[in-house]
Design a protein around this motif. Sequence first.
Motif, short mmCIF file in Angstrom:
data_model
loop_
_atom_site.label_atom_id
_atom_site.label_comp_id
_atom_site.label_asym_id
_atom_site.label_seq_id
_atom_site.Cartn_x
_atom_site.Cartn_y
_atom_site.Cartn_z
N SER A 1 -6.72 3.75 0.25
CA SER A 1 -6.16 2.46 0.70
C SER A 1 -6.02 1.49 -0.46
O SER A 1 -5.02 0.76 -0.56
CB SER A 1 -7.06 1.84 1.78
OG SER A 1 -6.95 2.54 3.00
N ILE A 2 -7.01 1.47 -1.36
CA ILE A 2 -6.97 0.55 -2.49
C ILE A 2 -5.80 0.85 -3.41
O ILE A 2 -5.10 -0.06 -3.87
CB ILE A 2 -8.31 0.61 -3.26
CG1 ILE A 2 -9.41 -0.10 -2.45
CG2 ILE A 2 -8.20 -0.02 -4.65
CD1 ILE A 2 -10.82 0.18 -2.94
N ILE A 3 -5.54 2.13 -3.68
CA ILE A 3 -4.53 2.49 -4.69
C ILE A 3 -3.13 2.61 -4.09
O ILE A 3 -2.14 2.66 -4.83
CB ILE A 3 -4.93 3.80 -5.41
CG1 ILE A 3 -4.34 3.83 -6.83
CG2 ILE A 3 -4.54 5.02 -4.61
CD1 ILE A 3 -4.89 2.77 -7.77
N THR A 4 -3.01 2.61 -2.76
CA THR A 4 -1.69 2.67 -2.11
C THR A 4 -1.32 1.39 -1.40
O THR A 4 -0.14 1.15 -1.14
CB THR A 4 -1.62 3.81 -1.08
OG1 THR A 4 -2.55 3.54 -0.01
CG2 THR A 4 -1.95 5.16 -1.71
N GLY A 5 -2.32 0.57 -1.05
CA GLY A 5 -2.05 -0.63 -0.25
C GLY A 5 -1.77 -0.31 1.20
O GLY A 5 -1.34 -1.18 1.95
N ALA A 6 -2.03 0.93 1.62
CA ALA A 6 -1.70 1.37 2.98
C ALA A 6 -2.95 1.55 3.83
O ALA A 6 -4.02 1.91 3.32
CB ALA A 6 -0.92 2.68 2.93
N ASN A 7 -2.82 1.31 5.12
CA ASN A 7 -3.91 1.56 6.06
C ASN A 7 -4.16 3.06 6.21
O ASN A 7 -3.28 3.90 5.91
CB ASN A 7 -3.57 0.97 7.43
CG ASN A 7 -3.64 -0.54 7.45
OD1 ASN A 7 -4.61 -1.13 6.98
ND2 ASN A 7 -2.60 -1.18 7.98
N ILE A 8 -5.33 3.41 6.74
CA ILE A 8 -5.69 4.81 6.92
C ILE A 8 -4.69 5.52 7.83
O ILE A 8 -4.28 6.65 7.56
CB ILE A 8 -7.12 4.92 7.48
CG1 ILE A 8 -8.12 4.42 6.43
CG2 ILE A 8 -7.45 6.35 7.89
CD1 ILE A 8 -9.54 4.26 6.96
N GLY A 9 -4.28 4.85 8.89
CA GLY A 9 -3.31 5.46 9.80
C GLY A 9 -1.99 5.77 9.13
O GLY A 9 -1.28 6.69 9.54
N THR A 10 -1.67 5.03 8.07
CA THR A 10 -0.42 5.25 7.35
C THR A 10 -0.57 6.32 6.28
O THR A 10 0.22 7.27 6.22
CB THR A 10 0.08 3.94 6.72
OG1 THR A 10 0.39 3.01 7.76
CG2 THR A 10 1.32 4.17 5.87
#
Length: 652
Positions: free
Chosen positions: A61-70
């Motif tokens: 999440s930190i390195i993509t900026g995305a939520n776990i569901g994403t």
Amino acid sequence: MVCLKPKRIVIIGLDAPIAYRVYEYSRKGFLPNLSKLMKEGVHAVNFLTSYPTVTPQNWTSIITGANIGTHGVTGFGIHLPGEDLTNLRSAFDSSLCRAEFLWNVVEEAGGSSIVVNWPCSWPPTFKQGWQIGGYGLSMNEWRRGGILYEADLCDGQLFTTLDLPYSIKIVFRKASGWENLPSCTDALEAEAEPVYSVCVRAGKRGVELAKVKAPSPWYFLVLDYGEGFTELAVSWKKDYEKALCRLREGEWSPVIIKEFETVDGKVKGAFRCKLVELSRDASRVRLFVTPICNLSFPTYPEDLVEEIVKVNPLAFPSHIVYDGLGWGWFDEKTFLELVEMEHKWFSDVLTYLMKTRDWKLVAVHMHAPDWFYHYAVQPEIIDPSNPKYVGDKKARKLVNLEIEFYKAIDKAIGRILEAAGPEALIVVVSDHGVKPRIYEVNVAQVLAEAGLLVLKDDGSIDYSKSKAIPGWEGPWIYVNLKEKFSHGIVSLEEYEEVREAIINALLGYIDPKTGLRPFLFALRKEDARILGLYGPRIGDVVYALRPEYGSHHGQLPTTEVGIGSLKGLLIMKGPGVKKGYTLKRTVHAVDIAPTICYLVGLRAPKNAEGAVIYQALEGFPDEEVEEEKVFKIQRKFFKKEYEDTESFKVKS
């Protein structure tokens, strides 16, 4: 509004530090490099990482900026749609991540990245840059599932006359048949079959997976020069002159590089030995051998490894360092020496690459704090409010050890910062914190008592008779649907009825030992979107435990109990960042990548869902909302540790 733009980005990931303790140690002057970053930048006191607060999910999440569901990295294991629940894929395979990584954004803009030991990032997803690790949590370590970890080539070993967990017993007798013995009063010998395990903690399974087959046995010679036994020689042959090393008590060998017979042929490995203990009568001997580090571990490009091993060949899988202290393999001094070696490798390699490459982004992950609190010094034993508290005298000693441990990491960070230069954006960030263990709850047992799950005589789950199956990889429950699984027994018509029964079972459960309800909530999968949990890789019912229950982390990111806190650590410093500012607003893990991109003038990763942390940036107003003093509970413990005249006195 931000005028100055950082020319480079350095992200230093620390796994599972207790943020407020690190901030306090920095303020007290124990951690000068982190202290300087705080004074010259911003630190956040309400940094909430993704739920569940576990390593693979949050670093992704930190390195993509995305939520776990994403991004779909749901835990150490990932359940893919269409497969049975007994089949989990390792989260450390980067191809299973469905979101774009920050280093791919950098590459698109023409920049190169240096990525070292970032979890779940192997194989590399870029062509322009350099990568070491990412297939485990430390160097020369693989996380493929099945066992805790697989060291490459071999986990650490302890040869000893004592009865200690997972150690190799040696028995000394009169020496005979040795060549080139020096003049001495007495000589004793022992021999032992080394355990070339890939994971000592895994026992028999770790040995079954071993790559190294020889040499075997190893020989040990202790010598008495007239004042008792004071020297130990380690050799693969009964020849004193050909010994791998000759040590006195407390001494380390230099780095030893030797060739080993493995299932893949002859492979070079590097290791060190320390004679932790040698009594004058040789009744007490402890010889620690570090993990044997493969000198041909995977890197990108492939030939990068040849440069790296010349810089520092001791890239060891370090889990055993923290296990070893807990098992009594070595003392605290040896432990700190090993921590220093571990982080010296990081700083040696990173500073070398930063000085010899043209780079835009550096991303490095150091897992040590997580293992420190899991295996070396569990927070419950230094928590005065916990039943497992060891008492003030021992706790003072362990708190001092905690500080010295962080000092080793701070030293490595200082070298990295120096190589980065003043025009770099520095982000020191964690994936979660740690809390003490207090109470446990067995989710499978709760479901079994509700008639939703059947356990076999050996305690394992009978999938052919269970309607509800706990997700090993996350805090959720799967409905055992016929349409989804070969082991399914629930029809679609029964789906909602079973989900309702699961929710009622969890929320209605009262722990008979405490009288507490362990489950804070239980949500239908579609209602868990508010937590960032959704999609086909998530279970049908999502739950969370009270702070008092469960392991050292994994609970809600707001969890604070005893001396522990699961809030993350976040320090930012560089052009465009406020100076000496304490950020109190809520910050989320998914905000890190968008904020970095905004500061340096890059687009955010394609799948990013976080927001820019504007209040941390120059040119934006400070926060105006007054909040209750942060870390209120934890600060009372620091008051006890630092201010009371009859309690902890921490030495610098």
